[in-house]
Structure formats: structure tokens, C-alpha cells
Design an enzyme around this catalytic site. Structure first.
Site, PDB file in Angstrom:
ATOM      1  N   GLU A   1       4.626  -4.844 -11.062  1.00  0.00           N
ATOM      2  CA  GLU A   1       5.991  -4.325 -10.997  1.00  0.00           C
ATOM      3  C   GLU A   1       6.951  -5.166 -11.832  1.00  0.00           C
ATOM      4  O   GLU A   1       7.692  -4.614 -12.648  1.00  0.00           O
ATOM      5  CB  GLU A   1       6.454  -4.229  -9.543  1.00  0.00           C
ATOM      6  CG  GLU A   1       7.691  -3.369  -9.385  1.00  0.00           C
ATOM      7  CD  GLU A   1       7.842  -2.835  -7.973  1.00  0.00           C
ATOM      8  OE1 GLU A   1       8.350  -1.723  -7.825  1.00  0.00           O
ATOM      9  OE2 GLU A   1       7.455  -3.532  -7.027  1.00  0.00           O
TER      10      GLU A   1
ATOM     11  N   GLU B   1       0.826  -1.213   0.000  1.00  0.00           N
ATOM     12  CA  GLU B   1       0.000   0.000   0.000  1.00  0.00           C
ATOM     13  C   GLU B   1       0.857   1.258   0.000  1.00  0.00           C
ATOM     14  O   GLU B   1       0.501   2.264  -0.627  1.00  0.00           O
ATOM     15  CB  GLU B   1      -0.925  -0.012   1.217  1.00  0.00           C
ATOM     16  CG  GLU B   1      -2.011  -1.083   1.182  1.00  0.00           C
ATOM     17  CD  GLU B   1      -1.526  -2.460   1.573  1.00  0.00           C
ATOM     18  OE1 GLU B   1      -2.290  -3.416   1.445  1.00  0.00           O
ATOM     19  OE2 GLU B   1      -0.341  -2.584   2.014  1.00  0.00           O
TER      20      GLU B   1
END
Length: 423
Positions: free
Chosen positions: A340, A62
Site C-alpha cells: 500500500e 484480510e
């Protein structure tokens, strides 16, 4: 009544929560530090009379998602103070590493009214942005009672989680109806939030801000240099990121198959939680593999495994690999963010558990960038095939990058909502 019962139970559990922190500190000592902050006991800066923006990001994932939003807000509102709270030491470390003294960081207060009132008196925020699904009933309701706008950002809600909320329907409706805005990742997420009590007029769909990731040429150059430094430029490299208990056994069994066809292959393995570093080291040894530790700066010149037992380097080390597997998917944990490694152009081979990132997983699968496997044998076969096929890796990696490019823009839509609440 449900809120009173919840609050009463939380008060009774506070001593046990402190004991749990101390227990966790036996493996991760950082958990015993700064406990007072969780009770809203800390020294707050003056903020020169300004009311700050409060951003809550529970842990590492987060925080990483929140950082682009925070940086963009700092550019648009240079005088706006920003407070970032986390729940875990690893999240705290990421805030300090990525944002430093540009924000004020403190652990989030426990979700009981007396502690929250002290926290709100100390900081007096203008608005609270909660990243993803870290929803604490008293936090949301206390903020609204004190005139603080509350935004649920990059919000996702799996069918499994929604079913759990349904069992507490009265409390759930009270809390979800109190949000100023809910910025959902997908239409399916938005529908679930409305079904749980959020007014449809306050729910918007932005897509995931995790698509707004960009790896520039400078970062790629650094990664190439790092791969050379690891003596891995002539070796096929498989990186397994954010692994949980039960996954390393599957990965190491699969790696035995990989080494049978690619004897020079290097496995880089990054456990999700620092307190498991030693456990994973033992598993690697028990599986019969030699290994070196990233924390000691050791070079895996001839060793088959590099244990990534540091924090904050995973984003760079994706750029040193050829194939990626993202943890939380090989066991029933719902997976972690695969975007990612996809942004580095890596093909992905994950397990079947992806309910936390179902839409992202589906898009990558449909594009051919992500393969899903059901067993250690399948995992080894898929990874071996990719490591042996450079053209195939490039094609699948390019497909993942295309998915990211096609879905950008969520960050800008989220910023517009946050700006509306601030204004």
C-alpha cells in the site's frame, strides 16, 4: 481421532475464550459487544431465497484484501448476496466502512460443530472464500459436509507455519484435502500446501491480489489537500504503520537521529491495535517528544509527532508522507503488507522480519524500493538519507510502483476460481 481431540479441546476452551474477549474489552470495549454472534446467535436476512457467498476475513488486512474481490463479484453477480465474517472489531469496522449495507456482516462462528451447524442453517451459503491463512478445521469440514464449496484465497504459507502444521499431519491432511480450491500467492506457497495434503489438481498460483491496488488521481489530490491541512507540506514526513509492542521504542530512538539532521521532520505513527493507543502515547512522551492526536483533529504545526489513533485513515495518510516503515518487521512478527505505501510511490525502510510477506518483500528489495535495517541506528540513518534526497525518493518510489504494475492480475485469476465454484 485428531479431529475429535481438537473439537473436544475447543468445547472445553469456550468459556476461556469468552473470558479472553472480556479481558481484551478492558482496553478495547468493542470486544464485549455482539458476543452472541460468535455462537451463531443473530438475525439473518432472508436473502430473498438466494444462497449467499460467504467471505471470511479475519481482521483489517484480510478485509482490505477481500474488498476488491467482493466489489468485483457484486458487479458480475448483482443479485448475489454476500456475507462477510471477521474475528476482530477492527475488521468489523473496516467492513462497515468500506462496504456498508452492500453486504451482511456478522462475527465468525467459533469452530465447533454445533455452532457451525446453526450458522450454516441460518445462512445456507453456496460457497465460502477464506482470505489468506485463517484455517479452522471444523469450519472447512462442516462446509464440505453440507455441500458448501470452500476456496482458500490469496493463500500464503511460510516455511515456519508449514512446519507447525506438519506436527499435526493427520488433521492437516484431512483439512487441506477438503478444500475445493486453494489459490496460492506463489509457487513456494503452492508447494507447501501440496506437501501438507492438498491435491495438486486443486492448487493454483495466482500471485497476490494485494498487487491489484491502484491509487487514482482523485485519491492523490485528497492526500495533497490533507497534507496541507496538517501543515506538513513544507516538512519531511516519515510514516510508521501498523506498529507492535517493542517497535515504537526502536522507531522513537531512530527518530531522535532523524531530527538531528532534519529538525523539522514529522513522524506519523499508527499502532496496529487500537487498545495500544494510550500505551504508545506514553512512549512518545517518555522519549521526550511532543505530539498531537489525530483523533482530536489537532494540527502538528510545530510538534514532532502525530499519533494516528483513528481507524480507517491509514491508506489516505500514506499519501501525506515521504518515507514509510511498515510494522511487524522490526520485531519477530513476520511483517505486514508493504504494497500500500509502495502504491503511493513511497520508498520503504523496514526491519528484517518479513516471513509473512517474504515474496513481496524480496521483490521490493530487488527493485531497490525497500531497504532492510537491523537496528534503530540503521533505521535512523536510512530514513534521514531518504528524507534529504528527493531525487532518490522518487527513483525508489517509482521502482516500487513498477513492481506493482508487473505483478497485477491475481484478482482476475481468483475471480475465475470463485465463479467456477459458484457455477
Amino acid at each position: 481421532m485428531p479431529l475429535l481431540l481438537y473439537t473436544g479441546c475447543f468445547y472445553l476452551l469456550l468459556p476461556l475464550m469468552v473470558l479472553r474477549l472480556l479481558h481484551r474489552s478492558l482496553r478495547a470495549p468493542a470486544y464485549r459487544h455482539r458476543i452472541a454472534e460468535r455462537f451463531a446467535v443473530f438475525s439473518a436476512p432472508s436473502f430473498q431465497g438466494s444462497r449467499p457467498l460467504w467471505v471470511h476475513a479475519v481482521s483489517v488486512g484480510e478485509v482490505v484484501a477481500a474488498v476488491p474481490m467482493i466489489r468485483a463479484m457484486q458487479q458480475r453477480y448483482p443479485e448475489l448476496p454476500i456475507v462477510v465474517t471477521t474475528m476482530t472489531p477492527t475488521g468489523s469496522e473496516r467492513v462497515q466502512a468500506l462496504l456498508g449495507d452492500r453486504v451482511f456482516h456478522v462475527y465468525a462462528p467459533y469452530d465447533v460443530p454445533a455452532i457451525l451447524q446453526r450458522f450454516l442453517r441460518q445462512l445456507n451459503p453456496r460457497a465460502l472464500v477464506i482470505m489468506e491463512t485463517e484455517i479452522w478445521p471444523n469450519t472447512v469440514l462442516s462446509c464440505r459436509k453440507n455441500g458448501v464449496e470452500v476456496v482458500l484465497a490469496n493463500a500464503r504459507l511460510s516455511a515456519k507455519s508449514a512446519a507447525g502444521y506438519t506436527r499435526l499431519s493427520r488433521l492437516t491432511r484431512q483439512v487441506f484435502s477438503a478444500f475445493s480450491r486453494i489459490v496460492a500467492q506463489s509457487e513456494a506457497d503452492a508447494t507447501r500446501f501440496v506437501e501438507l495434503g492438498a491435491p495438486a489438481s486443486r492448487v493454483v498460483v495466482s500471485g497476490s491480489i494485494k498487487f491489484d491496488i491502484h491509487i487514482d488521481s482523485a485519491q492523490r489530490d485528497v492526500a495533497r489537500c490533507e497534507r496541507l491541512a496538517l501543515a506538513a507540506d513544507q516538512r519531511p514526513v516519515w510514516i510508521c504503520a501498523s506498529t507492535h509492542e517493542g517497535e515504537e521504542d526502536i522507531i522513537l530512538a531512530a527518530f531522535s537521529e532523524v531530527r538531528a539532521t532534519e529538525p523539522k521532520a514529522l513522524l506519523m505513527i499508527a499502532p496496529r491495535h487500537p487498545e495500544r493507543f494510550e500505551v504508545v502515547a506514553g512512549k512518545i512522551t517518555a522519549a521526550g517528544f511532543g505530539f498531537v492526536r489525530r483523533s482530536k483533529g489537532e494540527i502538528p504545526a510545530s510538534e514532532p509527532v502525530l499519533l494516528l489513533d483513528t481507524m480507517g485513515e491509514l491508506a489516505l495518510l500514506f499519501g501525506c508522507a515521504d518515507v514509510a516503515t511498515v510494522g511487524g518487521s522490526l520485531i519477530d512478527r513476520g511483517g505486514h503488507n508493504s504494497l500500500e505505501p509502495a502504491a503511493w510511490g513511497l520508498p520503504l525502510v523496514n526491519g528484517p522480519s518479513d516471513f509473512n510477506f517474504a515474496e513481496i518483500s524480496l521483490l521490493l528489495q530487488q527493485a531497490g524500493a525497500l531497504a532492510i535495517v537491523e537496528s534503530a541506528t540503521e533505521l535512523g540513518e536510512q530514513v534521514s538519507a531518504l528524507l534529504a534526497d528527493e531525487a532518490g525518493r522518487r527513483q525508489k518510489g517509482a521502482a516500487g510502483l513498477a513492481v506493482i504494475e508487473q505483478n497485477r492480475g491475481a484478482l482476475e485469476r481468483l475471480l475465475e476460481v470463485v465463479q467456477d465454484c459458484l457455477d
